[in-house]
Design a protein around this motif. Structure first.
Motif, mmCIF file in Angstrom:
data_model
loop_
_atom_site.group_PDB
_atom_site.id
_atom_site.type_symbol
_atom_site.label_atom_id
_atom_site.label_comp_id
_atom_site.label_asym_id
_atom_site.label_seq_id
_atom_site.Cartn_x
_atom_site.Cartn_y
_atom_site.Cartn_z
ATOM 1 N N ARG A 117 0.674 0.945 -3.312
ATOM 2 C CA ARG A 117 2.253 0.797 -3.784
ATOM 3 C C ARG A 117 2.732 1.443 -2.711
ATOM 4 O O ARG A 117 4.367 1.260 -2.462
ATOM 5 C CB ARG A 117 2.640 1.664 -5.215
ATOM 6 C CG ARG A 117 2.045 0.874 -6.096
ATOM 7 C CD ARG A 117 2.156 1.566 -7.721
ATOM 8 N NE ARG A 117 1.221 0.956 -8.507
ATOM 9 C CZ ARG A 117 0.928 1.446 -9.967
ATOM 10 N NH1 ARG A 117 1.274 3.453 -9.655
ATOM 11 N NH2 ARG A 117 0.059 0.926 -11.105
ATOM 12 N N LYS A 118 2.676 2.412 -2.266
ATOM 13 C CA LYS A 118 3.538 2.449 -1.014
ATOM 14 C C LYS A 118 4.077 1.364 0.058
ATOM 15 O O LYS A 118 5.126 1.911 1.013
ATOM 16 C CB LYS A 118 2.429 3.944 0.632
ATOM 17 C CG LYS A 118 2.553 4.783 -0.269
ATOM 18 C CD LYS A 118 2.172 5.865 0.511
ATOM 19 C CE LYS A 118 2.594 7.893 0.396
ATOM 20 N NZ LYS A 118 2.474 8.439 1.030
ATOM 21 N N LEU A 119 3.149 0.281 0.702
ATOM 22 C CA LEU A 119 4.084 -0.615 0.780
ATOM 23 C C LEU A 119 4.231 -2.224 0.419
ATOM 24 O O LEU A 119 4.540 -2.430 0.769
ATOM 25 C CB LEU A 119 2.573 -1.524 2.316
ATOM 26 C CG LEU A 119 1.620 -0.492 2.738
ATOM 27 C CD1 LEU A 119 0.795 -0.687 2.919
ATOM 28 C CD2 LEU A 119 1.922 0.160 3.772
ATOM 29 N N SER A 120 5.092 -1.511 -1.231
ATOM 30 C CA SER A 120 5.203 -2.722 -1.857
ATOM 31 C C SER A 120 6.999 -2.265 -1.843
ATOM 32 O O SER A 120 7.039 -0.858 -2.306
ATOM 33 C CB SER A 120 4.923 -2.312 -2.942
ATOM 34 O OG SER A 120 5.668 -3.129 -3.601
ATOM 35 N N ASP A 165 6.346 5.438 -7.999
ATOM 36 C CA ASP A 165 5.031 6.082 -7.274
ATOM 37 C C ASP A 165 5.235 6.238 -6.299
ATOM 38 O O ASP A 165 4.004 7.019 -4.864
ATOM 39 C CB ASP A 165 4.673 4.973 -7.346
ATOM 40 C CG ASP A 165 4.004 4.866 -9.232
ATOM 41 O OD1 ASP A 165 3.864 5.774 -10.043
ATOM 42 O OD2 ASP A 165 4.379 3.312 -9.461
ATOM 43 N N VAL A 166 6.324 6.316 -5.528
ATOM 44 C CA VAL A 166 6.694 6.539 -3.793
ATOM 45 C C VAL A 166 7.136 7.084 -4.035
ATOM 46 O O VAL A 166 9.359 7.892 -4.217
ATOM 47 C CB VAL A 166 6.865 4.759 -3.206
ATOM 48 C CG1 VAL A 166 6.916 5.065 -1.318
ATOM 49 C CG2 VAL A 166 5.850 4.300 -3.484
ATOM 50 N N ALA A 167 7.131 8.490 -2.970
ATOM 51 C CA ALA A 167 8.783 9.215 -2.490
ATOM 52 C C ALA A 167 9.698 8.451 -1.509
ATOM 53 O O ALA A 167 9.349 7.666 -0.526
ATOM 54 C CB ALA A 167 7.494 10.468 -1.169
ATOM 55 N N ILE A 186 11.972 1.174 4.523
ATOM 56 C CA ILE A 186 13.036 0.379 4.125
ATOM 57 C C ILE A 186 13.781 -0.166 5.411
ATOM 58 O O ILE A 186 14.035 -1.159 6.078
ATOM 59 C CB ILE A 186 14.042 0.740 3.288
ATOM 60 C CG1 ILE A 186 13.072 0.320 1.580
ATOM 61 C CG2 ILE A 186 15.324 -0.432 3.150
ATOM 62 C CD1 ILE A 186 14.080 0.385 0.412
ATOM 63 N N VAL A 187 14.192 0.804 5.847
ATOM 64 C CA VAL A 187 14.694 1.001 7.639
ATOM 65 C C VAL A 187 13.885 0.071 8.747
ATOM 66 O O VAL A 187 14.203 -0.707 9.424
ATOM 67 C CB VAL A 187 15.337 2.308 8.269
ATOM 68 C CG1 VAL A 187 16.218 2.299 9.309
ATOM 69 C CG2 VAL A 187 17.072 2.575 6.989
ATOM 70 N N ILE A 188 12.970 1.079 8.862
ATOM 71 C CA ILE A 188 11.674 0.410 9.927
ATOM 72 C C ILE A 188 11.677 -1.142 9.988
ATOM 73 O O ILE A 188 11.341 -1.919 10.688
ATOM 74 C CB ILE A 188 10.624 1.575 9.980
ATOM 75 C CG1 ILE A 188 11.249 2.278 10.494
ATOM 76 C CG2 ILE A 188 9.720 0.587 10.746
ATOM 77 C CD1 ILE A 188 10.354 3.792 10.153
#
Length: 238
Positions: A180-183, A204-206, A214-216
């Motif tokens: 989920r961190k990469l979604s 679920d993601v900080a 998102i920016v990167i």
């Protein structure tokens, strides 16, 4: 940014066929919201579920795919991109302009309808409408950048994009905790959670990870697309 490239791209994207592709999904979202309101389903829990599963989880990645690949993939496939590349316009400028057009379409066809759908259900209650509109905006911009890059990298952009949206974002990113961190859609829900006070919305993601991600991703995808365009020769071969 190049105004001529932007004008040409807007005309292509807002043509008779593609405008219906862009409009159909947000219209479906608003229609579902209206139907739920009419049958008495306009409660906060229903609104959050509709926004999570349908607006952010389904419609947003599909709109990102249509806008992101649509601004450049058809030109690469039919070879007309060669005429554009032969002009004295830098390749990064072309990529940035194409991205800006795709991102603006996301604002109109995703962020605004997302706000309207939630507002039709529960008004401004608990900041659900504002939160998900914000999430749809920034996650949609990231999708536009990623799918623009996919459109430059492969001639099978739509197929690759659908697989990515359904398999990674829909299945793996939506249900596998570590992924989920990469979604992107999870990042969008994190932004929504920062604005909304609804107890039914739990990210679920900080934020400390989602916002920079998102920016990167957006910046890297657009820059990569510009560099990839440099590798396209005027004969159409890579």
């Amino acid at each position: 940014m190049n105004s001529v490239v932007a004008s040409i791209t807007y005309r292509a994207m807002l043509g008779r066929k593609r405008i219906w592709l862009l409009a159909a999904l947000p219209l479906a979202l608003i229609a579902v919201a209206v139907l739920l309101r009419l049958i008495g389903g306009g409660d906060e829990n229903t609104a959050v579920t509709l926004m999570e599963k349908f607006a952010i989880g389904t419609i947003l990645p599909l709109l990102g795919l249509i806008a992101g690949t649509g601004v450049i993939s058809p030109e690469i496939e039919d070879g007309t991109i060669i005429h554009l590349l032969s002009k004295p316009i830098s390749r990064p400028s072309i990529a940035l302009t194409k991205f800006a057009v795709a991102a603006s379409l996301i604002v109109v066809f995703s962020a605004v309808p997302t706000f309207l759908a939630a507002y039709l259900l529960i008004g401004m209650e608990a900041g659900v409408a504002s939160g998900f509109a914000l999430g749809a905006l920034f996650a949609g911009i990231a999708y536009a950048a990623v799918f623009l890059l996919v459109g430059v990298l492969t001639k099978h952009a739509v197929v690759v994009g659908i697989i990515y949206a359904l398999v990674w974002e829909g299945a793996i990113g939506g249900y596998v905790p570590g992924a989920r961190k990469l979604s992107i859609q999870q990042w969008g829900q994190t932004l929504a959670d920062q604005v909304s006070s609804s107890p039914f919305l739990k990210a679920d993601v900080a934020l400390s990870f989602a916002a920079p991600a998102i920016v990167i991703v957006t910046v890297v995808a657009v820059l990569w697309a510009g560099q990839r365009l440099r590798g396209l020769s005027l004969t159409g071969d890579e």
